[in-house]
Scaffold this motif. Sequence first.
Motif, PDB file in Angstrom:
ATOM      1  N   SER A 128     -34.451 -11.342  43.108  1.00  0.00           N
ATOM      2  CA  SER A 128     -35.213 -10.216  42.402  1.00  0.00           C
ATOM      3  C   SER A 128     -36.586 -11.296  42.185  1.00  0.00           C
ATOM      4  O   SER A 128     -36.571 -12.295  42.150  1.00  0.00           O
ATOM      5  N   ASP A 129     -37.692 -10.357  42.293  1.00  0.00           N
ATOM      6  CA  ASP A 129     -38.829 -10.922  42.051  1.00  0.00           C
ATOM      7  C   ASP A 129     -39.370 -11.013  40.611  1.00  0.00           C
ATOM      8  O   ASP A 129     -40.479 -11.521  40.111  1.00  0.00           O
ATOM      9  N   ARG A 130     -38.589 -10.384  39.721  1.00  0.00           N
ATOM     10  CA  ARG A 130     -38.825 -10.463  38.185  1.00  0.00           C
ATOM     11  C   ARG A 130     -38.940 -11.802  37.761  1.00  0.00           C
ATOM     12  O   ARG A 130     -38.066 -12.765  38.188  1.00  0.00           O
ATOM     13  N   ARG A 131     -39.427 -12.123  36.660  1.00  0.00           N
ATOM     14  CA  ARG A 131     -39.488 -13.406  35.968  1.00  0.00           C
ATOM     15  C   ARG A 131     -38.156 -13.552  34.960  1.00  0.00           C
ATOM     16  O   ARG A 131     -38.422 -12.755  33.806  1.00  0.00           O
ATOM     17  N   ALA A 194     -47.049  -7.833  42.359  1.00  0.00           N
ATOM     18  CA  ALA A 194     -46.258  -8.434  41.738  1.00  0.00           C
ATOM     19  C   ALA A 194     -46.848  -9.487  40.589  1.00  0.00           C
ATOM     20  O   ALA A 194     -47.725 -10.266  41.271  1.00  0.00           O
ATOM     21  N   ASN A 221     -45.297  -4.662  45.597  1.00  0.00           N
ATOM     22  CA  ASN A 221     -44.817  -5.766  45.123  1.00  0.00           C
ATOM     23  C   ASN A 221     -44.049  -6.466  45.659  1.00  0.00           C
ATOM     24  O   ASN A 221     -43.046  -7.513  45.572  1.00  0.00           O
TER      25      ASN A 221
END
Length: 297
Positions: A128-131, A194, A221
């Motif tokens: 996933s590219d989420r932090r 993103a 994103n």
Amino acid sequence: MDRLEAMHLFVRVAELGSFSAVALQLGLARSVVTRQIAALEAHLGVKLMVRSTRRLALTSAGTAYLEKCRVILNLVESAETDVAEERLTPRGNIRISLPLSFGLKRLAPLLLDFSQRYPEVGLEMDYSDRRVKLIEEGIDLSIRITRRLDPGDVARKIGSSRMQVIASPDYLARHGRPRHPSELAHHECLGYTAGGGSLAWQFLVAGQLESFVVHSRINANNGDVLTEAAAQGLGITCQPDFIGESYFASGRIEAILEDFPQPELGIYAMLPSNRHVPHRVRVLMDFLAAGLAEPAI
């Protein structure tokens, strides 16, 4: 529960700020965690934490005890690891968070190789590219690609990536090839959204970092989507080198503005804290760093 186990539990509750969160991570009933902390406070004869409306807060005694617990637990873990490390095969589970495109293209093959080499290590991979919040989510290791780290981040640099401005031969034939970053203002650009999605791209011009505003009708994103859009002649995009490799090989895209480099991206292995790193995690970081140092096939 012995003294060290009680310290471990207290540290985890202090870091997450919630009995429920710790109970969920450890697979315990919330009442068990609450009772253990209460028993620890009774043994010490002081209140370590108080409840506020939303989360737990440490008392002054709790704050002092937390720091001492961390030192003691680090020393114990380090001592045990130093004794056992030379003769032990890495074992145990690792929860690792991975960026989507880079994770699939470059890290997945390395992680599968690692799994074959170290069969006693279990891998739980989250692409996933989420932090992610490492402590709160129980992540042992996160791979992050960024130009800068935040204060307090605990990280090891394991590689780097170069940004490239790209477009298709068809687009360049129809709209012309930009010779300077300032000319991007007159082109259709494809924006990466993103992490904030800046409308300005940065370039080194005569040794100075400068920002140039771009206009984008198509935004996403995900860099793979934007690179495919560029390959179809829909505009110019700026992406890390690992995304464009196959497109360059097939001739679907070309690099432009190569005389004006962009700041390098660092590839970092992020750790949840500066406590002693488990042997299996250090072995994995070494393995990934060595793998990324080799040219991509």
